[in-house]
Scaffold this motif. Structure first.
Motif: not given
Ligand code: 5GP
Length: 274
Positions: A140, A150, A170-171, A174
């Motif tokens: 994803e 990703g 992840i969000d 995802g």
């Molecule tokens: P940050 O930049 O603050 O570390 O993360 C921003 C958002 O991206 C957070 O909600 C985090 O959980 C989400 N995120 C981090 N890694 C992934 C990923 O691999 N896939 C998805 N879909 N969201 C992610």
């Protein structure tokens, strides 16, 4: 600051992403209301683009039937609005439980503060990220706040096949994609106790300007609505209580029949339960 999230739609995700007909219909209607004819919508600083996931980035073998998903390892997916305390809770959970491994995502966002390549994230250039998409390297991926994130196949598949328990942080988009690919994945949503408390936490954290906090609060309202599609909900009012709840979810998952049959095979054989 403009914040955006690209929804990477898995074909049919609405239909059976672990949701019943009513839930998936509600989710589909709510998200589709947000999509314009061009496939994008901007609302409350929150942009969703529809991007069909192709055979290139979803393995048929993995999706087919679902029964191949009964791997010996568990897959836990934790989502929460920004400021809820998700990262601190997951970090504490990992420190307490050596059987849990965190999956390190790829991202195009630059490292913040003390972040290190290979520890918090695998920081890569956008061209490399897009090359990985075209090679089907991600289970994803999504665009969040203008950056790409990703989860690579490598980060999960071999590990849960090998019996490891893996946590993805992840969000929500995802998370729902992962549920489609791994129906046995355990989706956990962490809620703040209230919007007032969330606002205070975002201010206390001191990482964001007021404008960014405003966007995060708007986004939080959309994100919180998704909690209904998760398997478990943990309210992070008191850190220790929320941590206890997370541990309980992990523990309960390990007590499921299939897991116990694998882990206590001698007992099961002795009791003719094979
Ligand atoms: P940050 O930049 O603050 O570390 O993360 C921003 C958002 O991206 C957070 O909600 C985090 O959980 C989400 N995120 C981090 N890694 C992934 C990923 O691999 N896939 C998805 N879909 N969201 C992610």
């Amino acid at each position: 600051m403009h914040s955006s999230i690209v929804l990477v739609a898995v074909n049919g995700i609405w239909g059976d992403a672990g949701l019943d007909g009513q839930q998936s219909g509600d989710l589909k209607r709510r998200i589709e209301r947000r999509l314009t004819r061009q496939g994008t919508v901007k609302s409350q600083g929150f942009e969703i683009q529809k991007k069909p996931m192709t055979a290139d980035n979803v393995s048929n073998k993995t999706v087919a039937g679902g029964d191949e998903m009964d791997y010996p390892g568990n897959l836990f997916v934790v989502s929460a609005p920004s400021g809820t305390g998700k990262s601190s809770l997951v970090k504490a959970l990992l420190e307490l439980d050596s059987r849990l491994q965190v999956s390190i995502s790829h991202t195009t966002r630059p490292p913040r503060g003390q972040e290190q390549h290979g520890r918090e994230y695998l920081f890569i250039e956008e061209a490399e990220f897009r090359r990985m998409i075209s090679h089907g390297d991600f289970f994803e991926w999504a665009e969040v706040h203008g950056n790409l994130y990703g989860t690579s196949r490598h980060a999960i598949e071999e590990r849960i096949k090998g019996g490891e328990d893996v946590v993805l942080e992840i969000d929500w988009q995802g998370a729902l994609q992962i549920k489609k690919i791994f129906p046995n994945a355990v989706l956990i949503f962490i809620l703040p106790p209230s919007y007032e408390e969330l606002l205070q936490r975002l201010h206390r954290r001191g990482e964001d300007t007021s404008d960014v906090i405003e966007i995060r609060m708007s986004n939080a309202k959309v994100e919180v609505e998704q909690a209904q599609f998760f398997d478990y909900v943990v309210v992070n009012s008191l850190f220790e209580t929320a941590l206890f709840d997370l541990k309980a979810i992990v523990h309960a998952q390990r007590l499921k029949y299939a897991a116990q049959r694998r882990n206590k095979s001698a007992v099961f054989r002795a009791l003719n339960l094979v």
